[in-house]
Write an enzyme that holds these catalytic residues in place. Structure first.
Site, PDB file in Angstrom:
ATOM      1  N   LYS A  14     193.669  23.371  98.166  1.00 42.72           N
ATOM      2  CA  LYS A  14     192.262  22.917  98.200  1.00 42.72           C
ATOM      3  C   LYS A  14     191.408  23.836  97.350  1.00 42.72           C
ATOM      4  CE  LYS A  14     190.657  26.452 100.985  1.00 42.72           C
ATOM      5  NZ  LYS A  14     189.848  27.577 100.495  1.00 42.72           N
ATOM      6  N   ASP A 142     191.186  27.445 108.163  1.00 42.77           N
ATOM      7  CA  ASP A 142     191.276  26.373 107.158  1.00 42.77           C
ATOM      8  C   ASP A 142     192.340  25.325 107.499  1.00 42.77           C
ATOM      9  OD1 ASP A 142     189.333  27.589 105.683  1.00 42.77           O
ATOM     10  OD2 ASP A 142     190.663  28.370 104.120  1.00 42.77           O
TER      11      ASP A 142
HETATM   12  O1  C5P Z   1     191.137  32.134 110.351  1.00 43.76           O
HETATM   13  P1  C5P Z   1     191.754  32.942 109.253  1.00 43.76           P
HETATM   14  O2  C5P Z   1     193.060  33.552 109.665  1.00 43.76           O
HETATM   15  O3  C5P Z   1     191.828  32.253 107.958  1.00 43.76           O
HETATM   16  O4  C5P Z   1     190.752  34.150 109.038  1.00 43.76           O
HETATM   17  C1  C5P Z   1     191.100  35.353 108.391  1.00 43.76           C
HETATM   18  C2  C5P Z   1     189.955  36.315 108.579  1.00 43.76           C
HETATM   19  O5  C5P Z   1     188.806  35.869 107.856  1.00 43.76           O
HETATM   20  C3  C5P Z   1     189.478  36.410 110.018  1.00 43.76           C
HETATM   21  O6  C5P Z   1     190.161  37.418 110.712  1.00 43.76           O
HETATM   22  C4  C5P Z   1     188.028  36.745 109.875  1.00 43.76           C
HETATM   23  O7  C5P Z   1     187.869  38.121 109.633  1.00 43.76           O
HETATM   24  C5  C5P Z   1     187.628  36.040 108.602  1.00 43.76           C
HETATM   25  N1  C5P Z   1     186.997  34.719 108.836  1.00 43.76           N
HETATM   26  C6  C5P Z   1     185.688  34.675 109.311  1.00 43.76           C
HETATM   27  N2  C5P Z   1     185.086  33.458 109.509  1.00 43.76           N
HETATM   28  C7  C5P Z   1     185.723  32.320 109.246  1.00 43.76           C
HETATM   29  C8  C5P Z   1     187.047  32.353 108.729  1.00 43.76           C
HETATM   30  C9  C5P Z   1     187.637  33.575 108.551  1.00 43.76           C
HETATM   31  O8  C5P Z   1     185.074  35.708 109.561  1.00 43.76           O
HETATM   32  N3  C5P Z   1     185.110  31.141 109.429  1.00 43.76           N
END
Ligand code: C5P
Length: 293
Positions: A14, A142
């Site tokens: 994406k 995501d």
């Molecule tokens: O959810 P994901 O594993 O992709 O997120 C990785 C890191 O990115 C999270 O630990 C967080 O620190 C940050 N994040 C965030 N807000 C989001 C998505 C991700 O702060 N909406």
């Protein structure tokens, strides 16, 4: 159980055509408003039954460590929810750059959930869409977008609120500079800069329906663009300028980096741009949005 021999599933990448990051929430995550576009460029995952006590995941003929692997996490979660005990040999044809802001890992996780649901369905049982979405959200912010299997969507909340939108045909060129970008670090840098008052939330595009769905590229932003140290910033700006010089109507960073993309109105122009930029950067790819069956 009726046997299945092999299931191959496409895991699209994406881009975030627009990405507005709101303030940090109490759970540490950030609310987002983002226009996601699924691409006809991505990874292929092959699932084969494995008569063994454990799964095996391999990439380019090499087994990969399972512990932190998001595909393995998705398989494990699916088993916990369903009791489905089949073990798998998963072969990943990896094309999407890791740490590239193109949702490669998230899409792999969603593809694993969708694949297992299909395979489990051979027994006559399936998880409903809502349960799949909840599992997806537990795997990463995501991941839910990819469960929807829609070409484009406005994504908000932490990533779990998804509203499909129609987009005109688009021709894209992806350029990755050859280094990964860590998502958690990018959010941390953004928080730091906001706390220091170096950058501010851009309230304008949030109060006008966000991300410029009123139809103008001018409203499109990526709030991560201004948070990186000078050298990274310079490289992103260089790529974006190169895409614009090749005729991109719009160019920006995808996600929290490190891949940049340009959007072109004509296929021929995009293909020519990809050709011209190949060789200068490690990874240059022409693609369009993905049309799901
Ligand atoms: O959810 P994901 O594993 O992709 O997120 C990785 C890191 O990115 C999270 O630990 C967080 O620190 C940050 N994040 C965030 N807000 C989001 C998505 C991700 O702060 N909406």
């Amino acid at each position: 159980m009726p046997r299945f021999e092999k299931l191959t599933i496409f895991a699209p990448a994406k881009v975030n055509l627009c990405l507005a990051v709101k303030n940090r929430r109490e759970d540490g995550f950030h609310d987002l408003e983002s226009l996601f576009l699924a691409l006809n460029f991505g990874d292929l995952l092959h699932f084969k039954p494995r008569d063994a006590v454990s799964d095996e995941i391999s990439m380019g003929n090499c087994p990969v460590p399972m512990l932190d692997n998001i595909i393995y996490k998705a398989i494990t979660l699916f088993r916990e929810k369903t009791g489905f005990s089949q073990k798998f040999n998963v072969i990943v044809e990896k094309r999407v750059p890791i740490g590239g802001g193109l949702g490669g890992g998230s899409s792999n996780a969603a593809a694993a959930l969708l694949a297992l649901n299909k395979i489990w369905g051979i027994q006559g049982e399936t998880l409903n869409h809502q349960l799949l979405l909840e599992m997806a959200a537990a795997l990463g912010s995501d991941v839910p977008f990819f469960i929807h299997e829609t070409p484009a969507a406005m994504v908000s909340g932490r990533g779990e609120i998804i509203e499909a939108v129609d987009m005109p045909p688009m021709f894209l060129v992806l350029v990755n500079p050859g280094f990964p970008s860590d998502t958690a670090r990018a959010f941390r840098l953004l928080d730091e800069k906001r706390e220091l008052g170096i950058i501010k939330e851009e309230f304008t595009h949030r109060t006008t329906g966000s991300c410029g769905l009123c139809g103008s590229w001018q409203n499109f932003v990526n709030d991560f663009m201004s948070i990186f140290p000078e050298e990274e910033q310079r490289i992103y700006n260089e790529i974006i300028s190169a895409l614009q010089s090749q005729g991109a109507r719009y160019a920006n960073l995808s996600g929290s980096g490190a891949t940049c993309f340009g959007v072109f109105e004509e296929e021929e122009q995009a293909r020519k741009a990809a050709e011209a930029l190949r060789g200068k950067w490690d990874f240059v790819e022409y693609c369009t949005q993905n049309e799901f069956d």
